[in-house]
Design a protein around this motif. Structure first.
Motif, PDB file in Angstrom:
ATOM      1  N   ARG A 159       0.845  -1.194   0.000  1.00 43.89           N
ATOM      2  CA  ARG A 159       0.000   0.000   0.000  1.00 43.89           C
ATOM      3  C   ARG A 159       0.879   1.241   0.000  1.00 43.89           C
ATOM      4  O   ARG A 159       1.932   1.263   0.625  1.00 43.89           O
ATOM      5  N   ARG A 160       0.387   2.272  -0.696  1.00 39.99           N
ATOM      6  CA  ARG A 160       1.136   3.519  -0.793  1.00 39.99           C
ATOM      7  C   ARG A 160       0.212   4.710  -0.569  1.00 39.99           C
ATOM      8  O   ARG A 160      -0.992   4.621  -0.776  1.00 39.99           O
ATOM      9  N   LEU A 161       0.816   5.813  -0.182  1.00 39.96           N
ATOM     10  CA  LEU A 161       0.097   7.072   0.011  1.00 39.96           C
ATOM     11  C   LEU A 161       0.801   8.159  -0.782  1.00 39.96           C
ATOM     12  O   LEU A 161       2.030   8.234  -0.796  1.00 39.96           O
ATOM     13  N   ARG A 162      -0.008   9.002  -1.435  1.00 40.53           N
ATOM     14  CA  ARG A 162       0.544  10.144  -2.160  1.00 40.53           C
ATOM     15  C   ARG A 162      -0.270  11.388  -1.848  1.00 40.53           C
ATOM     16  O   ARG A 162      -1.497  11.342  -1.867  1.00 40.53           O
ATOM     17  N   VAL A 163       0.404  12.468  -1.542  1.00 38.61           N
ATOM     18  CA  VAL A 163      -0.262  13.756  -1.392  1.00 38.61           C
ATOM     19  C   VAL A 163      -0.254  14.410  -2.771  1.00 38.61           C
ATOM     20  O   VAL A 163       0.796  14.799  -3.280  1.00 38.61           O
ATOM     21  N   ILE A 164      -1.433  14.493  -3.388  1.00 38.86           N
ATOM     22  CA  ILE A 164      -1.523  15.043  -4.740  1.00 38.86           C
ATOM     23  C   ILE A 164      -1.411  16.559  -4.708  1.00 38.86           C
ATOM     24  O   ILE A 164      -0.742  17.165  -5.543  1.00 38.86           O
ATOM     25  N   LYS A 165      -2.086  17.174  -3.714  1.00 40.77           N
ATOM     26  CA  LYS A 165      -1.969  18.622  -3.582  1.00 40.77           C
ATOM     27  C   LYS A 165      -2.318  19.028  -2.159  1.00 40.77           C
ATOM     28  O   LYS A 165      -3.053  18.317  -1.454  1.00 40.77           O
ATOM     29  N   HIS A 166      -1.780  20.145  -1.739  1.00 36.34           N
ATOM     30  CA  HIS A 166      -2.121  20.775  -0.470  1.00 36.34           C
ATOM     31  C   HIS A 166      -1.969  22.265  -0.703  1.00 36.34           C
ATOM     32  O   HIS A 166      -0.884  22.823  -0.571  1.00 36.34           O
ATOM     33  N   ARG A 167      -3.048  22.902  -1.070  1.00 35.09           N
ATOM     34  CA  ARG A 167      -3.027  24.258  -1.599  1.00 35.09           C
ATOM     35  C   ARG A 167      -2.373  25.237  -0.620  1.00 35.09           C
ATOM     36  O   ARG A 167      -2.734  25.311   0.551  1.00 35.09           O
ATOM     37  N   GLY A 168      -1.391  25.986  -1.137  1.00 38.94           N
ATOM     38  CA  GLY A 168      -0.727  27.004  -0.338  1.00 38.94           C
ATOM     39  C   GLY A 168       0.289  26.472   0.658  1.00 38.94           C
ATOM     40  O   GLY A 168       0.831  27.251   1.444  1.00 38.94           O
ATOM     41  N   CYS A 169       0.546  25.179   0.646  1.00 35.22           N
ATOM     42  CA  CYS A 169       1.465  24.570   1.621  1.00 35.22           C
ATOM     43  C   CYS A 169       2.463  23.667   0.910  1.00 35.22           C
ATOM     44  O   CYS A 169       2.152  23.060  -0.122  1.00 35.22           O
ATOM     45  N   ASP A 170       3.622  23.565   1.482  1.00 37.28           N
ATOM     46  CA  ASP A 170       4.639  22.663   0.960  1.00 37.28           C
ATOM     47  C   ASP A 170       4.437  21.280   1.571  1.00 37.28           C
ATOM     48  O   ASP A 170       3.910  21.133   2.681  1.00 37.28           O
TER      49      ASP A 170
END
Length: 508
Positions: free
Chosen positions: A207-218
């Motif tokens: 299993r894997r996790l990916r953060v596709i976007k987090h608006r305004g944050c690194d």
């Protein structure tokens, strides 16, 4: 005058510490997030952890469910050893009257009435409870009720505006059933977390996790390995989260053997890596154990990561060499972690290494890490394409912390030009120790040489060595040798210059 803290300045923990690190602090408060993934990837587990973290911090939580019953959610919580006390669970569909309610619809489509009542029910519940954290499970049910992308998008937008205006941090769960809707949902959400499940040719499901976007944050992008265990979701970031340079001292660490130290030009430099290369059974693991035991005897810690030997085999071999490994294990100076091939991922392995090298409760630092062997490391993760790069990152991390890393690599074959290394990692290592078999007087003997040391001088001689109940015994340089680089070393000199078989004395 100090300005009041805005929602953009406040971050909420997800309940998974490593995920908070990946997000560089957590989720921005008072925003709507999309958690998408196929069934079984861990969406419900992550959502419950998110709400339970809020309970710990005195924040109210609401779980709105269209797909699972309250009883099923409680079963998921029990499987992790959790209690849902303090979390309000709102079931939108009552199975006891769903059939009867269908018969009452006349002029309007059932979906239109159901969608309207569903949204109204959620809004009323939020108005009454005023929760700080909300989970909406799942969007796939709303998508079916909407019967069209335009109406579906408008409903999600209205939910977003409603939640954000009331100080709610909301997770929308989606089972990824309609890929064509992904772009619409992702554009609406403030952040997107995708959970994936992969099948490998051997071993457990990955299993894997990916953060596709987090608006305004690194955040740390890319795929991060995850594991679902009792107690919740564990996340293993793909890269180190510590950026400080560490505390490498640049001193020489003794191997505990005078002759081996001479061969290495005084020992191994702290913060360096050493590759022990040779055929199977030639003495690589025993030499590495010698170095680790010497560190333990100085009061320093050493960690073994064993892909090959069982605990019983390792302890038996160590006793035969005169090393009391168990004494150092009991004293907390040596730690041994046995890894099951096919059950560990690169990020998980790197996380275990980073966790193991932290100072212990007495403040004792780790000075030696042993990876036995590179073959096992590669074979346990055959589906990975960039293990060499990941190993390089790991060696860099350990080097910055002043740790000597010993990597054992067994060459394929025993003698001759057919010998080959599973992957060329010699350029990664600061020091390379080469082990060979050779023939003399009708006997198979062993030779050792240091063929590379990136910093500092080292001997370029070839020495015979033996393993006995006193550990490693290394002889004087063997001058009458040929064929070493060809892989078939042959001794052509005087037998008196070899280590004596009975006494194992070092020749004078």
């Amino acid at each position: 005058m100090d300005l009041p803290e805005s929602p953009l300045d406040r971050q909420l923990s997800t309940g998974v510490p490593a995920l908070d690190d990946i997000l560089h602090g957590g989720l921005t408060a008072d925003r709507l997030y999309l958690v998408e993934g196929d069934p079984g990837t861990g969406k419900t587990t992550l959502a419950i952890q998110f709400l339970l973290e809020g309970i710990k911090r005195g924040e109210s939580g609401l779980y709105v469910t269209l797909s699972e019953t309250k009883h099923e959610l409680e079963g998921v919580a029990r499987s992790h050893g959790w209690s849902l006390d303090g979390i309000e669970i709102h079931e939108l569909v009552d199975p006891t009257d769903s059939v009867e309610s269908q018969a009452q619809y006349t002029m309007f489509e059932p979906s239109e009435i159901e969608l309207g009542s569903t949204i109204r029910s959620v809004l009323d519940k939020v108005e009454a409870l005023k929760p700080s954290r909300v989970v909406f499970d799942s969007l796939s049910e709303m998508r079916l009720l909407s019967q069209g992308p335009l109406r579906y998008r408008r409903q999600v937008l209205s939910l977003k505006q409603f939640f954000v205006g009331r100080g709610c941090t909301t997770l929308l769960l989606d089972d990824h059933a309609s890929p064509e809707q992904d772009q619409q949902l992702q554009s609406i959400a403030h952040g997107v977390i995708r959970l994936e499940q992969l099948l490998s040719d051997y071993g457990s499901v990955r299993r894997r996790l990916r953060v596709i976007k987090h608006r305004g944050c690194d955040f740390i992008g890319g795929a991060h390995d995850i594991r679902l265990v009792r107690g919740g979701m564990q996340v293993f970031p793909r890269t180190s989260l510590e950026y400080e340079s560490g505390y490498a001292t640049g001193i020489q660490l003794s191997s505990g053997n005078v002759e081996l130290d001479n061969l290495l030009g005084g020992g191994l430099l702290s913060g360096s890596s050493a590759l022990l290369l040779g055929p199977a059974g030639v003495g690589k693991s025993s030499t590495a154990t010698q170095i680790a035991v010497a560190a333990a005897e100085r009061g320093e810690r050493a960690v073994f990561f064993e892909f090959e030997e069982s605990h019983h085999a390792m302890m038996t071999r160590s006793r035969g060499l005169g090393f009391d490994l168990q004494k150092h294990i009991d004293a907390g100076l040596i730690e041994v972690q046995h890894l099951i091939p096919g059950e560990v991922t690169p990020s998980e392995f790197a996380s275990r290494v980073r966790e193991a090298v932290k100072p212990d409760q007495q403040g004792r630092q780790v000075s030696v890490v042993l990876i036995d062997s590179l073959n096992g490391y590669l074979n346990s993760m055959p589906h990975e394409k960039f293990l060499t790069i990941q190993l390089h990152d790991l060696l860099q991390y350990l080097g910055q912390r002043g740790i000597v890393t010993l990597v054992i690599a067994a060459q394929h074959g025993m003698l001759g030009s057919t010998m080959a290394t599973p992957v060329d990692t010699s350029y990664l290592a600061d020091t390379v120790l080469l082990f060979r078999y050779f023939e003399a007087a009708g006997e198979i003997r062993q030779a050792i040489s240091a063929v590379k040391k990136r910093s500092g001088r080292h001997e370029r001689t070839i020495r015979e060595f033996r393993l006995c109940d006193r550990g490693l015994v290394i002889g004087e340089p063997l001058r009458e040798f040929r064929g070493v680089l060809a892989g078939t070393p042959v001794f052509t000199g005087d037998q008196d210059n070899l280590l004596r078989k009975k006494g194992l004395e070092t020749p004078k």
